[in-house]
Design a protein around this motif. Sequence first.
Motif, PDB file in Angstrom:
ATOM      1  N   MET A   4       0.864  -1.165   0.000  1.00 49.59           N
ATOM      2  CA  MET A   4       0.000   0.000   0.000  1.00 49.59           C
ATOM      3  C   MET A   4       0.908   1.225   0.000  1.00 49.59           C
ATOM      4  SD  MET A   4      -2.728   1.237   2.883  1.00 49.59           S
ATOM      5  CE  MET A   4      -1.504   1.496   4.134  1.00 49.59           C
ATOM      6  N   LYS A   5       0.528   2.257  -0.735  1.00 49.47           N
ATOM      7  CA  LYS A   5       1.342   3.465  -0.799  1.00 49.47           C
ATOM      8  C   LYS A   5       0.662   4.574  -0.005  1.00 49.47           C
ATOM      9  CE  LYS A   5       3.846   6.438  -3.925  1.00 49.47           C
ATOM     10  NZ  LYS A   5       4.338   6.598  -5.270  1.00 49.47           N
ATOM     11  N   ALA A   6       1.441   5.246   0.848  1.00 51.64           N
ATOM     12  CA  ALA A   6       0.936   6.379   1.624  1.00 51.64           C
ATOM     13  C   ALA A   6       1.769   7.609   1.266  1.00 51.64           C
ATOM     14  CB  ALA A   6       1.039   6.097   3.116  1.00 51.64           C
ATOM     15  N   GLU A   7       1.095   8.731   1.035  1.00 45.83           N
ATOM     16  CA  GLU A   7       1.781   9.977   0.701  1.00 45.83           C
ATOM     17  C   GLU A   7       1.238  11.101   1.561  1.00 45.83           C
ATOM     18  OE1 GLU A   7       2.115  11.041  -3.433  1.00 45.83           O
ATOM     19  OE2 GLU A   7       1.812   8.968  -4.039  1.00 45.83           O
ATOM     20  N   ILE A  12       1.984   7.913  10.223  1.00 44.05           N
ATOM     21  CA  ILE A  12       1.297   6.695   9.824  1.00 44.05           C
ATOM     22  C   ILE A  12       1.562   5.658  10.912  1.00 44.05           C
ATOM     23  CG2 ILE A  12       3.222   5.859   8.430  1.00 44.05           C
ATOM     24  CD1 ILE A  12       1.074   4.701   6.515  1.00 44.05           C
ATOM     25  N   LEU A  14       1.465   1.667  12.073  1.00 42.88           N
ATOM     26  CA  LEU A  14       1.519   0.337  11.500  1.00 42.88           C
ATOM     27  C   LEU A  14       1.387  -0.703  12.605  1.00 42.88           C
ATOM     28  CD1 LEU A  14       4.686   1.034   9.352  1.00 42.88           C
ATOM     29  CD2 LEU A  14       2.337   1.012   8.531  1.00 42.88           C
ATOM     30  N   ALA A  40       6.474  -1.729   5.939  1.00 47.73           N
ATOM     31  CA  ALA A  40       6.567  -0.488   5.166  1.00 47.73           C
ATOM     32  C   ALA A  40       8.015  -0.208   4.809  1.00 47.73           C
ATOM     33  CB  ALA A  40       5.997   0.676   5.974  1.00 47.73           C
TER      34      ALA A  40
END
Length: 77
Positions: A4-7, A12, A14, A40
């Motif tokens: 999954m990509k987070a920007e 964040i 986890l 991640a």
Amino acid sequence: MSLMKAEGAGRIYLADRGKRVHILNLNNETIFVNGNDVLAMEDSIQWEIKLMRRVAGMLAGGLFNIRLSGTGMVAIT
């Protein structure tokens, strides 16, 4: 391994079923991790799926490992 990509800016969080999470800061280094244990990584980290060829490796963690290399942070369990 699903990714999954987070920007953006901020934090964040986890988690993986109460497992202890370790943040590693790679400095032009390489590590091998069981695919199920990668949570991640930063975009600067290169990754490659590797097939375990030895029985001891398969018994220790599974058939596939992830090779992580470069400079940046990685979160693993």
